[in-house]
Scaffold this motif. Structure first.
Motif, short mmCIF file in Angstrom:
data_model
loop_
_atom_site.label_atom_id
_atom_site.label_comp_id
_atom_site.label_asym_id
_atom_site.label_seq_id
_atom_site.Cartn_x
_atom_site.Cartn_y
_atom_site.Cartn_z
N MET A 104 2.97 -2.32 -3.32
CA MET A 104 3.04 -3.77 -3.58
C MET A 104 1.57 -3.92 -3.87
O MET A 104 1.81 -4.90 -4.55
N LEU A 105 0.65 -3.23 -4.07
CA LEU A 105 -0.50 -3.11 -4.91
C LEU A 105 -0.54 -3.30 -6.26
O LEU A 105 -1.19 -3.81 -6.75
N SER A 108 1.83 -6.87 -7.15
CA SER A 108 0.68 -7.04 -6.39
C SER A 108 1.87 -9.02 -6.74
O SER A 108 0.97 -9.82 -5.42
N SER A 109 2.08 -9.44 -7.51
CA SER A 109 2.68 -10.76 -7.73
C SER A 109 4.39 -11.15 -6.07
O SER A 109 4.37 -12.30 -6.21
#
Length: 114
Positions: A104-105, A108-109
């Motif tokens: 997820m990092l 990030s969008s």
């Protein structure tokens, strides 16, 4: 996918577990690189020892297998990146929840669903 999208737009409930959950979203956190639970194992008819088509966690660090979770694209009927089996650790010894957080990092969008 047009027939499935049309069914969804008519109000049909579309559901699935594991890859069947991933398919409706933009993408998913996949264990498709796991040699114990993917193509070779599935085609050979090996018994599913964990009960959810995922490989078992190694008993010790030395038994961990070398493979990585990957992001897979899906049908994009629903927005977001989904992680089935979020609460388990598979044969690579990496908790899926931790790897999903790292994914997820990198993406990030996107919205994550674990």
């Amino acid at each position: 996918d047009k027939l499935l999208r049309d069914a969804m737009l008519r109000g049909t409930v579309l559901t699935g577990g594991s890859a069947g959950a991933i398919c409706w979203f933009d993408g998913g956190h996949s264990d498709s690189m796991d040699p114990d639970s993917y193509k070779t194992a599935m085609l050979s008819g090996e018994k599913d020892v964990v009960g959810d088509e995922s490989s078992a966690m190694p008993e010790n660090e030395d038994d961990a297998k070398t493979w990585e979770y990957i992001r897979v694209d899906s049908l994009s009927f629903l927005p977001g990146l989904v992680c089935p089996h979020h609460d388990i650790t598979q044969s690579n010894g990496i908790p899926r929840s931790r790897d999903f957080d790292e994914m997820m990092l990198r993406h990030s969008s996107e919205t994550g669903i674990g």
